[in-house]
Each structure stands twice: as C-alpha cells, then as structure tokens.
Design a protein around this motif. Structure first.
Motif, PDB file in Angstrom:
ATOM      1  N   ALA A   1      -9.162   1.665   2.556  1.00 44.11           N
ATOM      2  CA  ALA A   1      -9.283   3.014   2.577  1.00 44.11           C
ATOM      3  C   ALA A   1      -9.756   3.456   3.989  1.00 44.11           C
ATOM      4  O   ALA A   1     -10.373   2.344   4.722  1.00 44.11           O
TER       5      ALA A   1
ATOM      6  N   ALA B   1       0.782  -1.330   0.153  1.00 44.99           N
ATOM      7  CA  ALA B   1       0.015   0.187   0.037  1.00 44.99           C
ATOM      8  C   ALA B   1       0.701   1.336  -0.003  1.00 44.99           C
ATOM      9  O   ALA B   1       0.563   2.335  -0.750  1.00 44.99           O
TER      10      ALA B   1
ATOM     11  N   ASN C   1      -5.475  10.113   1.149  1.00 41.45           N
ATOM     12  CA  ASN C   1      -4.862   9.018   0.742  1.00 41.45           C
ATOM     13  C   ASN C   1      -4.408   8.043   2.009  1.00 41.45           C
ATOM     14  O   ASN C   1      -3.501   7.148   1.937  1.00 41.45           O
TER      15      ASN C   1
ATOM     16  N   LYS D   1       0.144   5.165  -0.657  1.00 45.64           N
ATOM     17  CA  LYS D   1      -0.917   5.458   0.520  1.00 45.64           C
ATOM     18  C   LYS D   1      -0.044   5.776   1.691  1.00 45.64           C
ATOM     19  O   LYS D   1       1.067   5.389   1.830  1.00 45.64           O
TER      20      LYS D   1
ATOM     21  N   ALA E   1      -4.583   4.804   4.440  1.00 43.40           N
ATOM     22  CA  ALA E   1      -5.126   3.500   4.369  1.00 43.40           C
ATOM     23  C   ALA E   1      -4.886   2.950   5.672  1.00 43.40           C
ATOM     24  O   ALA E   1      -4.077   3.324   6.481  1.00 43.40           O
TER      25      ALA E   1
END
Length: 475
Positions: free
Chosen positions: A172, A137, A262, A142, A264
C-alpha cells in the motif's frame, strides 16, 4: 475484451532538459542517444512480448504523429492506435482519454500499463517480476505505481513511502513525497521503505476512470467527451479539441494518486532513469576507464568523469573533470555534470531573448511523414539542405512562389516530377526546379534516398509551399 495488457505510451512531451539535442520540436523521446534505438523505440520494444501485451496505444500530439508512426514502422511494431491530443493538458487528461478509448475498444476490465516514452529501463528478470506483481495488484482493483529502489539521495525525483504489504506482492502507498532537498533525500535513503516515483502505472481502465471521476470529475468528463467525439484521420484518432480543452492541466499524481485510498506501489530494483539530465545519460552510458562517455565525433584526453557528444564538428576536451560538452548542428552546451539538472533554466533564458529563442524551439534537422531534412547552410537569398526520404515515400505535389531549387542525388534513386514530366534521377545526377513550377520528389527504391537541395530566391521560408496533392492530408 482481451486478457493481455494494453501498453499506453505517453509520447507528447516537448521537454528541453537535454538541450541542445532535445528541442520543443525534437524532444528527447524521439532521439537516439547511446543505443541503436530512440527512447520511444526502446519503450515499444519493452512491450513487444505478445504473450503479455496487446498492441500499444500511443498518445502524442499533432507535431509528432508521423514521427511516432514511422519509428514504430521501422521496428515492425503494429500499434493499436495513435491518439492525438489537440492541446497539452498534462498526464491526467491523457490517461483519462486512454482509459475511455480502451473501454470502448477492449472492455471495462482491460488492464492498462502507462509508460513514459522517454525513460531508459533495463527490461531484465527484475523488471518482468515487477510487471507480474503489478498485474496481480491491478486485477485486485489497485492503482499501481512502480517505485524504484533508490541508489543515491537524488533530489530530482519524487518519492513514495511504502506501507503495509498486500497479498499481490505490492505494498500500500503510505504517502507521496515531493522532490526533497539533499538532507531529506539522505534521510529517506537511510530509512528504507522509500522509493523513487517512476511515473509508470498499471490499473484497469474501469478503475482508473472511476477514480478520476471521483477525484477530478472535470478531467473525466472532458476526456470522455473528447473520445466520444473523436475523428479518424488517416491512421490516427484525433480527440475532439473543444471537449479536451475543458480538462484542467493536472498530473495524474495530483488528480488521483495522492488522493485515492487504492494506491499501491511495486518496489522495483531494475535499472531505471527518466533521462532528465545529461548527468543521467552519462551514468547509463558505457564509460571508459577514466569515467568518460564520448559519443559521435568526440575525444577526451587527461579528462575524467565527463560526457562529450558531438554530431558535427569533432570536439576535443583536455584537462577537465565532471563536465558535459554537447554539440548539435547549431549550438554547443558546456557545463558541469552535477549542474545539468538545471539546463531547463538555461533554456528559459535563451527562450526569453529574440536572438536565441529559435535555438530552443526548432532543430536543424526536422522530421516529416516522408523523412525529413537538415539545414546545412543559410545565406542571403540561398540555403542548402540535406533531404532524406524513406523507401516508398513521396513529398507532396507542390510549387513555390518565391524560390527555385536544384536537387542533387547523393544516395539512392529519386523519382522527380517537374511539370508534366516524370524522370528518374540517380546518384551523382541533378535536376532543376524553376520558380513556380509544380514538382514532386519520391523514393521508389528500397533504401533511404538522400538529396542535396539548393534553394535560391527572394523568400525561402517553409510557408512558401502550395500543396496541390498530399497523401498525408496536409493543406
């Protein structure tokens, strides 16, 4: 540029929630609780797999710099550097400084994993799976946080609500939730998709610095300037004080994570605790059949679900349930385990009174770059200390205006300088240091040196030290 993860270990906190063992001068990350390592050392070990990680970058403050370096040395772990924060400015400026430093030394796209140094984590296969997901990620751009699957409706943690699944395996972040009340915590536990906010992060140095610059530009500017004007000092890097002081005192959650699009979260089921209360220590410990955890000189009879720790006197507890008894060298805490989240309020009360203020700050055992000392007995015009000196280390060449000292060797071999004479002092031998005489203590051996020091004189404060030669750069 390295393709390995740079662990960034935050080790500057001065928390007192585990009082009386933890004090502002002896915080919990550098204390050994239930295992063979301190929490800081356990954190270092979790990031020691060289197939995944490069050498760790530690961020701490002036008071703990030698302690952090020595605890890493004990494990044989090489650090990439130790950044020294000149003043406390919360996690956002610290992370911004680490990102700026990493970009200068490892390249913009290097991936950072930010870890607190005072968490207890079971680094099993579930942990490694979460790390691998977070790496994917982070390389997708992220800002990753680790969300711990809740096991109870805890009110001492913030929560993260997970949103849509991402290709990397992370999700997310839908929203962050402040520490809830009991009813709200139970509702989130029942709903699923809510996770404890662990305070562990992963992102590229370039991405986090760009997001900090977008959402909290004063933090980014101050941290970058502090790194650009940093100075080397022995094995440490000192961030520039005037620049770092310009940064707002703000956490990375408030500065960036709650504002960015952004963010996560990696849902994680590994065992985790922020070790924020005595209740947390009890839960993670190896309890007996009655649910008791006893550490050190402690016994529990007809007692259930309790925590008893003592470093000095033997503590015997009888006929109680759900309590914590914690004895350090100079203070004892007694309270209910389910109330231990509120020890901070007790510490504030003690700190507000001159008679007890010192109990929240200094500890009878103090650590120095050469080892440390424990205060054993204080009286009128005398005090007794136990000195411990690490192999190969030596104290500064020094003198005192107001006191004389007697040293008795109880373990190891000492090299003692008194005036122009250098002598070897072995176990059961002693030496006298007259008032005003230049002297030095060193450990030339391979094992820890232990000495009993008896000070006598009109003034016995630690500030009555005139250092003539000091290999650690202290005045």
């Amino acid at each position: 540029m390295t393709d390995k993860i740079i662990p960034v270990i935050m080790a500057g906190g001065k928390g007192t929630r585990l009082w009386p063992l933890s004090r502002s001068s002896a915080p919990k990350q550098f204390i050994q609780f239930t295992g063979e390592r301190t929490l800081f050392q356990a954190t270092l070990q979790r990031v020691s797999d060289s197939s995944i990680y490069a050498a760790p970058l530690v961020i701490t403050n002036e008071d703990f710099r030698f302690l952090a370096a020595e605890q890493a040395r004990e494990l044989g772990i090489t650090l990439s550097d130790i950044l020294l924060e000149p003043i406390a400015r919360n996690t956002a400026p610290a992370i911004a400084a680490a990102a700026s430093f990493a970009i200068k030394n490892f390249g913009e796209e290097v991936i950072l994993q930010v870890l607190a140094s005072d968490h207890e984590i079971s680094a099993d296969e579930r942990y490694l799976d979460a790390i691998r997901t977070a790496i994917r990620a982070a390389r997708d751009g992220k800002l990753v946080t680790f969300g711990i699957t809740p096991s109870e409706p805890a009110t001492g943690y913030g929560y993260i609500e997970a949103g849509e699944a991402l290709v990397s395996g992370a999700s997310a972040v839908k929203r962050f939730v402040e520490k809830p009340n009991q009813a709200s915590a139970q509702t989130m536990l029942d709903a699923g998709k809510y996770y404890w906010n662990s305070g562990i992060f992963m992102f590229s140095a370039r991405k986090i610095l760009a997001e900090i610059r977008a959402h909290s530009p004063l933090v980014a500017d101050a941290a970058s300037e502090a790194v650009d004007n940093a100075k080397r000092d022995l094995d440490f890097t000192r961030l520039d004080e005037s620049a770092f002081a310009k940064a707002p005192d703000i956490s990375i959650d408030y500065a960036v994570m709650e504002k960015t699009s952004n963010a996560a979260v990696v849902p994680s089921s590994f065992v985790w605790s922020d070790m924020g209360s005595w209740d947390a220590v009890w839960k993670l410990g190896d309890r007996d059949a009655d649910g008791n955890l006893t550490i050190g000189k402690a016994s529990a009879v007809n007692t259930r679900d309790s925590l008893v720790i003592s470093r000095t006197h033997h503590i015997a507890v009888q006929g109680l349930e759900g309590i914590a008894v914690i004895a350090s060298e100079d203070a004892v805490y007694v309270g209910r385990l389910d109330e231990s989240q509120h020890v901070g309020a007790l510490v504030k009360h003690l700190a507000s009174t001159k008679a007890t203020e010192a109990l929240t700050q200094s500890h009878p055992t103090s650590y120095r770059p050469w080892g440390g000392y424990t205060s054993i007995l204080n009286g009128d015009r005398f005090q007794v200390k136990r000195l411990f000196v690490s192999p190969g280390k030596k104290l500064s060449l020094q003198k005192h205006h107001h006191r004389s000292e007697h040293w008795i060797c109880v373990k190891g071999t000492a090299e003692v300088t008194v005036g122009d004479e250098v002598k070897i002092v072995r176990e059961n031998e002693s030496v006298y240091i007259p008032q005003g005489e230049v002297h030095r203590l060193a450990n030339p051996g391979k094992i820890l040196l232990e000495m009993i020091e008896v000070q006598t004189g009109s003034y016995l404060g630690e500030d009555d030290i005139i250092r003539i030669v000091d290999e650690f750069g202290r005045g």
